[in-house]
Design a protein around this motif. Structure first.
Motif, PDB file in Angstrom:
ATOM      1  N   CYS A 165       0.799  -1.231   0.000  1.00 48.21           N
ATOM      2  CA  CYS A 165       0.000   0.000   0.000  1.00 48.21           C
ATOM      3  C   CYS A 165       0.831   1.280   0.000  1.00 48.21           C
ATOM      4  O   CYS A 165       0.591   2.192   0.792  1.00 48.21           O
ATOM      5  CB  CYS A 165      -0.966  -0.008   1.183  1.00 48.21           C
ATOM      6  N   THR A 166       1.775   1.364  -0.891  1.00 51.82           N
ATOM      7  CA  THR A 166       2.567   2.589  -1.028  1.00 51.82           C
ATOM      8  C   THR A 166       2.112   3.322  -2.281  1.00 51.82           C
ATOM      9  O   THR A 166       1.609   2.693  -3.222  1.00 51.82           O
ATOM     10  CB  THR A 166       4.072   2.262  -1.160  1.00 51.82           C
ATOM     11  N   PRO A 167       2.279   4.640  -2.311  1.00 54.11           N
ATOM     12  CA  PRO A 167       1.906   5.373  -3.526  1.00 54.11           C
ATOM     13  C   PRO A 167       2.644   4.858  -4.761  1.00 54.11           C
ATOM     14  O   PRO A 167       2.046   4.722  -5.829  1.00 54.11           O
ATOM     15  CB  PRO A 167       2.307   6.818  -3.212  1.00 54.11           C
ATOM     16  N   GLU A 168       3.927   4.550  -4.593  1.00 55.54           N
ATOM     17  CA  GLU A 168       4.722   4.073  -5.721  1.00 55.54           C
ATOM     18  C   GLU A 168       4.161   2.769  -6.283  1.00 55.54           C
ATOM     19  O   GLU A 168       4.029   2.597  -7.491  1.00 55.54           O
ATOM     20  CB  GLU A 168       6.193   3.866  -5.312  1.00 55.54           C
ATOM     21  N   ASN A 169       3.825   1.852  -5.385  1.00 59.32           N
ATOM     22  CA  ASN A 169       3.277   0.582  -5.839  1.00 59.32           C
ATOM     23  C   ASN A 169       1.874   0.768  -6.412  1.00 59.32           C
ATOM     24  O   ASN A 169       1.488   0.063  -7.339  1.00 59.32           O
ATOM     25  CB  ASN A 169       3.258  -0.449  -4.704  1.00 59.32           C
ATOM     26  N   GLY A 170       1.124   1.719  -5.877  1.00 55.12           N
ATOM     27  CA  GLY A 170      -0.191   2.015  -6.446  1.00 55.12           C
ATOM     28  C   GLY A 170      -0.065   2.374  -7.916  1.00 55.12           C
ATOM     29  O   GLY A 170      -0.825   1.890  -8.761  1.00 55.12           O
ATOM     30  N   PHE A 171       0.906   3.224  -8.221  1.00 54.66           N
ATOM     31  CA  PHE A 171       1.123   3.615  -9.612  1.00 54.66           C
ATOM     32  C   PHE A 171       1.504   2.400 -10.462  1.00 54.66           C
ATOM     33  O   PHE A 171       0.984   2.201 -11.558  1.00 54.66           O
ATOM     34  CB  PHE A 171       2.189   4.697  -9.723  1.00 54.66           C
ATOM     35  N   ILE A 172       2.406   1.575  -9.943  1.00 58.88           N
ATOM     36  CA  ILE A 172       2.858   0.389 -10.677  1.00 58.88           C
ATOM     37  C   ILE A 172       1.686  -0.548 -10.957  1.00 58.88           C
ATOM     38  O   ILE A 172       1.538  -1.051 -12.076  1.00 58.88           O
ATOM     39  CB  ILE A 172       3.963  -0.347  -9.896  1.00 58.88           C
ATOM     40  N   GLN A 173       0.860  -0.784  -9.948  1.00 66.31           N
ATOM     41  CA  GLN A 173      -0.281  -1.694 -10.126  1.00 66.31           C
ATOM     42  C   GLN A 173      -1.233  -1.156 -11.195  1.00 66.31           C
ATOM     43  O   GLN A 173      -1.691  -1.896 -12.062  1.00 66.31           O
ATOM     44  CB  GLN A 173      -1.021  -1.905  -8.797  1.00 66.31           C
ATOM     45  N   GLY A 174      -1.537   0.135 -11.123  1.00 67.43           N
ATOM     46  CA  GLY A 174      -2.405   0.736 -12.138  1.00 67.43           C
ATOM     47  C   GLY A 174      -1.765   0.714 -13.509  1.00 67.43           C
ATOM     48  O   GLY A 174      -2.406   0.399 -14.509  1.00 67.43           O
ATOM     49  N   ARG A 175      -0.491   1.067 -13.572  1.00 66.60           N
ATOM     50  CA  ARG A 175       0.229   1.137 -14.850  1.00 66.60           C
ATOM     51  C   ARG A 175       0.268  -0.214 -15.549  1.00 66.60           C
ATOM     52  O   ARG A 175       0.296  -0.305 -16.765  1.00 66.60           O
ATOM     53  CB  ARG A 175       1.657   1.643 -14.596  1.00 66.60           C
ATOM     54  N   ASN A 176       0.266  -1.285 -14.749  1.00 66.20           N
ATOM     55  CA  ASN A 176       0.270  -2.623 -15.316  1.00 66.20           C
ATOM     56  C   ASN A 176      -1.134  -3.185 -15.520  1.00 66.20           C
ATOM     57  O   ASN A 176      -1.292  -4.341 -15.896  1.00 66.20           O
ATOM     58  CB  ASN A 176       1.103  -3.567 -14.437  1.00 66.20           C
ATOM     59  N   GLY A 177      -2.153  -2.370 -15.227  1.00 67.42           N
ATOM     60  CA  GLY A 177      -3.538  -2.784 -15.448  1.00 67.42           C
ATOM     61  C   GLY A 177      -4.019  -3.872 -14.511  1.00 67.42           C
ATOM     62  O   GLY A 177      -4.934  -4.619 -14.835  1.00 67.42           O
ATOM     63  N   ARG A 178      -3.433  -3.941 -13.342  1.00 64.60           N
ATOM     64  CA  ARG A 178      -3.812  -4.981 -12.385  1.00 64.60           C
ATOM     65  C   ARG A 178      -5.045  -4.561 -11.592  1.00 64.60           C
ATOM     66  O   ARG A 178      -5.258  -3.386 -11.319  1.00 64.60           O
ATOM     67  CB  ARG A 178      -2.661  -5.266 -11.440  1.00 64.60           C
ATOM     68  N   ASP A 179      -5.822  -5.543 -11.196  1.00 64.98           N
ATOM     69  CA  ASP A 179      -6.992  -5.285 -10.363  1.00 64.98           C
ATOM     70  C   ASP A 179      -6.555  -4.952  -8.947  1.00 64.98           C
ATOM     71  O   ASP A 179      -5.536  -5.456  -8.471  1.00 64.98           O
ATOM     72  CB  ASP A 179      -7.907  -6.512 -10.322  1.00 64.98           C
ATOM     73  N   TYR A 180      -7.353  -4.134  -8.284  1.00 64.05           N
ATOM     74  CA  TYR A 180      -7.097  -3.774  -6.893  1.00 64.05           C
ATOM     75  C   TYR A 180      -8.187  -4.405  -6.044  1.00 64.05           C
ATOM     76  O   TYR A 180      -9.369  -4.222  -6.311  1.00 64.05           O
ATOM     77  CB  TYR A 180      -7.079  -2.249  -6.745  1.00 64.05           C
ATOM     78  N   GLU A 181      -7.795  -5.167  -5.018  1.00 68.46           N
ATOM     79  CA  GLU A 181      -8.743  -5.898  -4.193  1.00 68.46           C
ATOM     80  C   GLU A 181      -9.153  -5.150  -2.936  1.00 68.46           C
ATOM     81  O   GLU A 181      -9.741  -5.742  -2.027  1.00 68.46           O
ATOM     82  CB  GLU A 181      -8.174  -7.278  -3.840  1.00 68.46           C
ATOM     83  N   GLY A 182      -8.834  -3.864  -2.830  1.00 61.52           N
ATOM     84  CA  GLY A 182      -9.288  -3.057  -1.700  1.00 61.52           C
ATOM     85  C   GLY A 182      -8.614  -3.366  -0.384  1.00 61.52           C
ATOM     86  O   GLY A 182      -9.237  -3.243   0.673  1.00 61.52           O
ATOM     87  N   VAL A 183      -7.343  -3.756  -0.404  1.00 58.22           N
ATOM     88  CA  VAL A 183      -6.666  -4.166   0.828  1.00 58.22           C
ATOM     89  C   VAL A 183      -6.108  -3.003   1.641  1.00 58.22           C
ATOM     90  O   VAL A 183      -5.825  -3.162   2.822  1.00 58.22           O
ATOM     91  CB  VAL A 183      -5.527  -5.181   0.548  1.00 58.22           C
ATOM     92  N   CYS A 184      -5.948  -1.835   1.045  1.00 55.48           N
ATOM     93  CA  CYS A 184      -5.352  -0.704   1.754  1.00 55.48           C
ATOM     94  C   CYS A 184      -6.406  -0.009   2.613  1.00 55.48           C
ATOM     95  O   CYS A 184      -7.551   0.146   2.210  1.00 55.48           O
ATOM     96  CB  CYS A 184      -4.745   0.295   0.764  1.00 55.48           C
ATOM     97  N   THR A 185      -5.992   0.419   3.805  1.00 54.64           N
ATOM     98  CA  THR A 185      -6.896   1.110   4.717  1.00 54.64           C
ATOM     99  C   THR A 185      -6.194   2.335   5.293  1.00 54.64           C
ATOM    100  O   THR A 185      -4.978   2.481   5.183  1.00 54.64           O
ATOM    101  CB  THR A 185      -7.330   0.195   5.884  1.00 54.64           C
ATOM    102  N   GLY A 186      -6.979   3.200   5.914  1.00 51.05           N
ATOM    103  CA  GLY A 186      -6.424   4.378   6.562  1.00 51.05           C
ATOM    104  C   GLY A 186      -5.872   5.376   5.566  1.00 51.05           C
ATOM    105  O   GLY A 186      -6.254   5.383   4.392  1.00 51.05           O
ATOM    106  N   PRO A 187      -4.930   6.222   6.019  1.00 50.82           N
ATOM    107  CA  PRO A 187      -4.401   7.277   5.145  1.00 50.82           C
ATOM    108  C   PRO A 187      -3.654   6.735   3.925  1.00 50.82           C
ATOM    109  O   PRO A 187      -3.610   7.385   2.887  1.00 50.82           O
ATOM    110  CB  PRO A 187      -3.456   8.072   6.047  1.00 50.82           C
ATOM    111  N   THR A 188      -3.080   5.553   4.045  1.00 45.89           N
ATOM    112  CA  THR A 188      -2.351   5.006   2.891  1.00 45.89           C
ATOM    113  C   THR A 188      -3.303   4.648   1.756  1.00 45.89           C
ATOM    114  O   THR A 188      -2.900   4.646   0.598  1.00 45.89           O
ATOM    115  CB  THR A 188      -1.544   3.747   3.272  1.00 45.89           C
ATOM    116  N   ALA A 189      -4.544   4.344   2.086  1.00 48.95           N
ATOM    117  CA  ALA A 189      -5.511   3.948   1.053  1.00 48.95           C
ATOM    118  C   ALA A 189      -5.726   5.075   0.052  1.00 48.95           C
ATOM    119  O   ALA A 189      -5.755   4.837  -1.159  1.00 48.95           O
ATOM    120  CB  ALA A 189      -6.839   3.538   1.688  1.00 48.95           C
TER     121      ALA A 189
END
Length: 193
Positions: free
Chosen positions: A83-107
């Motif tokens: 749940c880091t911003p950098e990994n968020g970008f990578i996951q989106g950039r690779n077109g991967r699905d997000y399963e909603g695992v991040c919570t709190g301010p990091t989400a």
């Protein structure tokens, strides 16, 4: 330059790069037990907590009981890595699905960067579709041109020339559309950050 723009230049742990696939587990992995480590791995891949129930069901088929509390502790640690911003970008950039695992301010940070990466991914997919269409039209153009070199009637030649003009127009239109993505033959992801 914003930190998430540098992602294409830096490498991250391989565990964050893998696709978010389904939680298939082998009999050997069930027998090994390493539930805490498996939890870290699944969390770092962005898999939801429901994964442990899929694992438990599969391991039950092999007569193995899963230590769900160990897996959950590991999963929590892995999710922190995911749940880091950098990994968020990578996951989106690779077109991967997000399963909603991040919570709190990091989400929120994760999601904002995930969305930015997803915009780039979707733009690239649109560009690739245009490029594929262009290549198909270009092949057809050369095929029709070759038919004109054959012995054809005047009526057939007129029809072939009309078809060539239509194909040229479509190719110019496709080239124009591809320019919005950085140029003909050159997708530029930086235009979408």
């Amino acid at each position: 330059m914003k930190p998430w723009k540098l992602l294409t230049l830096i490498s991250i742990p391989a565990v964050l790069v893998f696709a978010n696939g389904c939680a298939v587990i082998s009999e050997d992995e069930c027998q090994a037990g390493l539930w805490y480590e498996r939890g870290i791995e699944d969390g770092a891949r962005g898999r939801s907590q429901a994964t442990v129930y899929e694992i438990a069901q599969k391991c039950h088929e092999y007569g193995v009981r899963v230590d769900t509390s160990d897996w959950m502790r590991g999963h929590e640690e892995g999710v922190e890595q995911y749940c880091t911003p950098e990994n968020g970008f990578i996951q989106g950039r690779n077109g991967r699905d997000y399963e909603g695992v991040c919570t709190g301010p990091t989400a929120d940070l994760f999601m904002s960067h995930y969305q930015q990466g997803l915009v780039v991914y979707q733009a690239e997919q649109q560009y690739l579709a245009l490029e594929n269409r262009y290549e198909k039209v270009e092949r057809e153009y050369y095929s029709v041109s070759a038919q004109l070199d054959e012995d054809v009637s005047k009526k057939e030649a007129r029809a072939l020339r009309r078809h060539l003009r239509s194909l040229r127009r479509e190719m110019r239109g496709l080239e124009h559309q591809m320019m919005r993505f950085g140029g003909f033959g050159a997708f530029n992801p930086g235009l979408f950050y």
